[in-house]
Design an enzyme around this catalytic site. Structure first.
Site, PDB file in Angstrom:
ATOM      1  N   CYS A   1      26.660  50.762  81.432  1.00  0.00           N
ATOM      2  CA  CYS A   1      26.510  51.445  80.150  1.00  0.00           C
ATOM      3  C   CYS A   1      27.711  51.168  79.241  1.00  0.00           C
ATOM      4  CB  CYS A   1      26.224  52.921  80.349  1.00  0.00           C
ATOM      5  SG  CYS A   1      25.295  53.569  78.949  1.00  0.00           S
TER       6      CYS A   1
ATOM      7  N   GLU B   1      22.827  53.373  89.153  1.00  0.00           N
ATOM      8  CA  GLU B   1      23.340  54.279  90.202  1.00  0.00           C
ATOM      9  C   GLU B   1      22.438  55.490  90.420  1.00  0.00           C
ATOM     10  OE1 GLU B   1      24.681  53.805  87.235  1.00  0.00           O
ATOM     11  OE2 GLU B   1      25.582  55.617  86.392  1.00  0.00           O
TER      12      GLU B   1
ATOM     13  N   HIS C   1      21.645  52.779  83.835  1.00  0.00           N
ATOM     14  CA  HIS C   1      22.434  53.329  84.951  1.00  0.00           C
ATOM     15  C   HIS C   1      21.691  53.118  86.275  1.00  0.00           C
ATOM     16  CE1 HIS C   1      25.353  55.790  82.569  1.00  0.00           C
ATOM     17  NE2 HIS C   1      24.398  55.684  81.665  1.00  0.00           N
TER      18      HIS C   1
HETATM   19  N1  GLN Z   1      28.829  55.938  74.672  1.00  0.00           N
HETATM   20  C1  GLN Z   1      27.926  54.857  74.868  1.00  0.00           C
HETATM   21  C2  GLN Z   1      26.614  55.070  74.126  1.00  0.00           C
HETATM   22  O1  GLN Z   1      26.280  56.189  73.790  1.00  0.00           O
HETATM   23  C3  GLN Z   1      27.673  54.626  76.357  1.00  0.00           C
HETATM   24  C4  GLN Z   1      27.064  55.791  77.059  1.00  0.00           C
HETATM   25  C5  GLN Z   1      27.204  55.731  78.569  1.00  0.00           C
HETATM   26  O2  GLN Z   1      28.074  55.051  79.090  1.00  0.00           O
HETATM   27  N2  GLN Z   1      26.396  56.504  79.264  1.00  0.00           N
HETATM   28  O3  GLN Z   1      25.897  54.138  73.881  1.00  0.00           O
END
Ligand code: GLN
Length: 539
Positions: free
Chosen positions: A382, A510, A508
């Protein structure tokens, strides 16, 4: 079979592991062939934990249907291998919101709306919602917080009423703490007795007591607890500190937690639970000798639960690769050109963590430059993936000011930009791109090989995205966009094929790694890290 309801409450102190006990019980019942789900009630006023800082509440977990959930739902999925949804996590805030919405619609027209019966009825409705569809033999409901908290009272009143209505189709498991007083060399059960008294005061007689302890509790002491608390002696169980949470189902099985529950709820059963796969995992976990060293670069590193799902996904993948994993948490705020080599060089693989906001991001870029130049297996998740893109633009593609508009709204090279559908969003809660989305992988790439398929579905939680305008430039410079959403064409995965393993995912992975089904991408990352370790050793 008529659905049975199991409530898990906690007393004395928090953090006793109600989530792990609930998950372990679910594992045992599932392994006997019953259909089971687990839900968590959190007595705080936030609608969901999505707006909570990890310092407040650890990691925010995301369900496939896009609910930002308590991290205990992660344990539920890892133990049961069954996906949860927004129906599995209810907060006081959501209960009140629903009641107040009904009041405004006029559903209670003419009535005074009160905590009892309206809030308690709404809680009961949510408990029974999961059972009413006939999909589950058991609904396990974990009540967050501790008995005696003012905010838990409506939940406990709902539990009392459900027990009254359902008789033996409903049981209450109460988890307490038995402290060991070092100076006196004694275990003390008084806090447990007080905690049970508190439950009894609100009209709930626990059926099973699980005593969390650091030392073995003698049978005589358990009998005493049983007598003082009106619980049958065999239903006083200990939960002694275990080397890993994954041992807990076996500890509960040894003390017959599953059959106690089955008997108390009048549920016919035979034989023993089939824990073959679970035991295979534990055997590997206990027998692995060699270590694989993973560095996790993020800003919440001093916080135990901030990266819970990543920690567990790494452990599961290492275990199935017959290794123990040693995760070192590296604070991205303290990482700089001067110390990066010293902080990262002993690792076989580096994970760049998800996150929000500017703090600690420059350290992530320093780490990524070092990882790329030293060709260390690197996994960006992310914000970690977005950071990979930014670092590549800055240091390979000659755009020193490249950034995400989240981190610098005025950047001339907005390689990570706000998603179109996010531009009109004003509320913070529940408005990100959340939950499972389809992704199509490019044939022949490392990711496609790792998954063994081209069509995948993974969970998201973000507002920003790879900026399509730069795609061709990245591709030409060697960073490939190897996974995209088939409908919107949003870039979901980047890979630098020239490197050993340099992959970033906007999603994600995970969240969907479980004990019996480790995540393919984490498996592949760990394989790459082990191979890299071997290469270093033979040099
Ligand atoms: N802050 C980033 C976004 O909103 C990544 C979010 C995250 O790592 N879950 O796109």
């Amino acid at each position: 079979m008529e659905t049975r309801y199991i409530f898990v409450t906690g007393g004395v102190v928090s953090s006793l592991g109600k989530g792990i006990i609930s998950s372990s019980l679910a594992r045992l019942l599932l392994s006997r062939g019953f259909k089971v789900t687990i839900q968590k009630f959190d007595p705080y006023l936030n609608i969901d934990p999505g707006t909570l800082n990890p310092y407040e509440h650890g990691e925010c977990y995301v369900t496939v249907d896009g609910h930002e959930a308590d991290l205990d739902l992660g344990h539920y999925e890892r133990f049961t291998n069954i996906k949860t949804t927004r129906a599995n996590n209810i907060t006081t805030g959501r209960v009140y919101q629903s009641v107040i919405d009904k009041e405004r619609r006029g559903d209670y027209l003419g009535k005074t709306v009160q905590i009892i019966p309206h809030i308690t009825d709404e809680i009961k409705r949510n408990v029974k919602l999961l059972g009413s569809k006939g999909e589950y033999d058991f609904v396990i409901t974990e009540i967050g917080g501790t008995v005696g908290d003012i905010e838990s009272l409506p939940f406990l009143e709902a539990v009392r009423q459900i027990r009254w209505e359902l008789g033996n189709k409903c049981v209450c498991v109460h988890l307490t703490y038995v402290p060991f007083i070092k100076a006196a060399k004694e275990l003390k059960t008084k806090p447990t007795q007080h905690s049970v008294k508190q439950l009894q005061q609100v009209g709930i007689q626990p059926d099973v007591l699980v005593l969390r302890t650091e030392h073995d509790i003698p049978a005589s002491m358990r009998r005493k607890v049983a007598q003082f608390c009106n619980v049958s002696p065999d239903a006083v169980i200990q939960s002694i500190d275990a080397p890993t949470i994954y041992e807990v189902p076996l500890m509960m099985l040894d003390q017959h937690l599953d059959t106690i529950i089955l008997e108390k709820t009048g549920t016919p059963y035979h034989g023993e639970p089939d824990l073959t796969k679970w035991n295979q995992f534990l055997d590997k976990l206990n027998n692995a000798k060699e270590l694989v060293h993973i560095g996790l670069v993020g800003k919440y590193v001093e916080l135990q639960d901030a990266y819970k799902s990543i920690d567990e996904a790494l452990l599961q993948a290492a275990t199935y690769n017959d290794h123990k994993v040693k995760i070192t948490y590296i604070n991205s705020e303290r990482l700089n050109e001067a110390n990066v080599d010293q902080l990262l060089s002993s690792h076989d693989g580096i994970v760049i963590a998800p996150g929000f906001g500017q703090r600690g991001t420059e350290g992530k870029f320093v780490a990524l430059k070092w990882c790329r130049e030293h060709d260390v297996p690197t996994f960006g998740i992310c914000l970690g993936m977005q950071s990979m893109v930014i670092e590549y633009a800055r240091n390979v593609m000659g755009m020193p000011d490249a950034n995400s508009v989240e981190l610098d709204p005025t950047t001339a090279h907005n390689v990570i930009d706000l998603m179109e559908e996010q531009k009109s969003v004003t509320n913070m809660g529940g408005t990100m791109r959340l939950g499972a989305y389809a992704c199509r992988l490019q044939e022949g790439t490392k990711v496609a090989k790792a998954y063994g398929t081209l069509d995948i579905e993974e969970r998201h939680r973000h507002r920003f995205e790879f900026n399509e305008d730069y795609r061709a430039q990245f591709e030409a410079a060697g960073m490939k966009c190897v996974g995209e959403n088939p409908q919107t064409h949003l870039v979901e995965v980047v890979e630098v094929p020239d490197k050993r393993w340099y992959i970033g995912t906007q999603y994600h992975p995970e969240y969907s790694s479980t004990v019996v089904s480790p995540h393919p991408l984490f498996m592949d990352f760990i394989r790459a890290a082990i191979a890299y370790q071997n290469e270093k050793e033979t040099k």
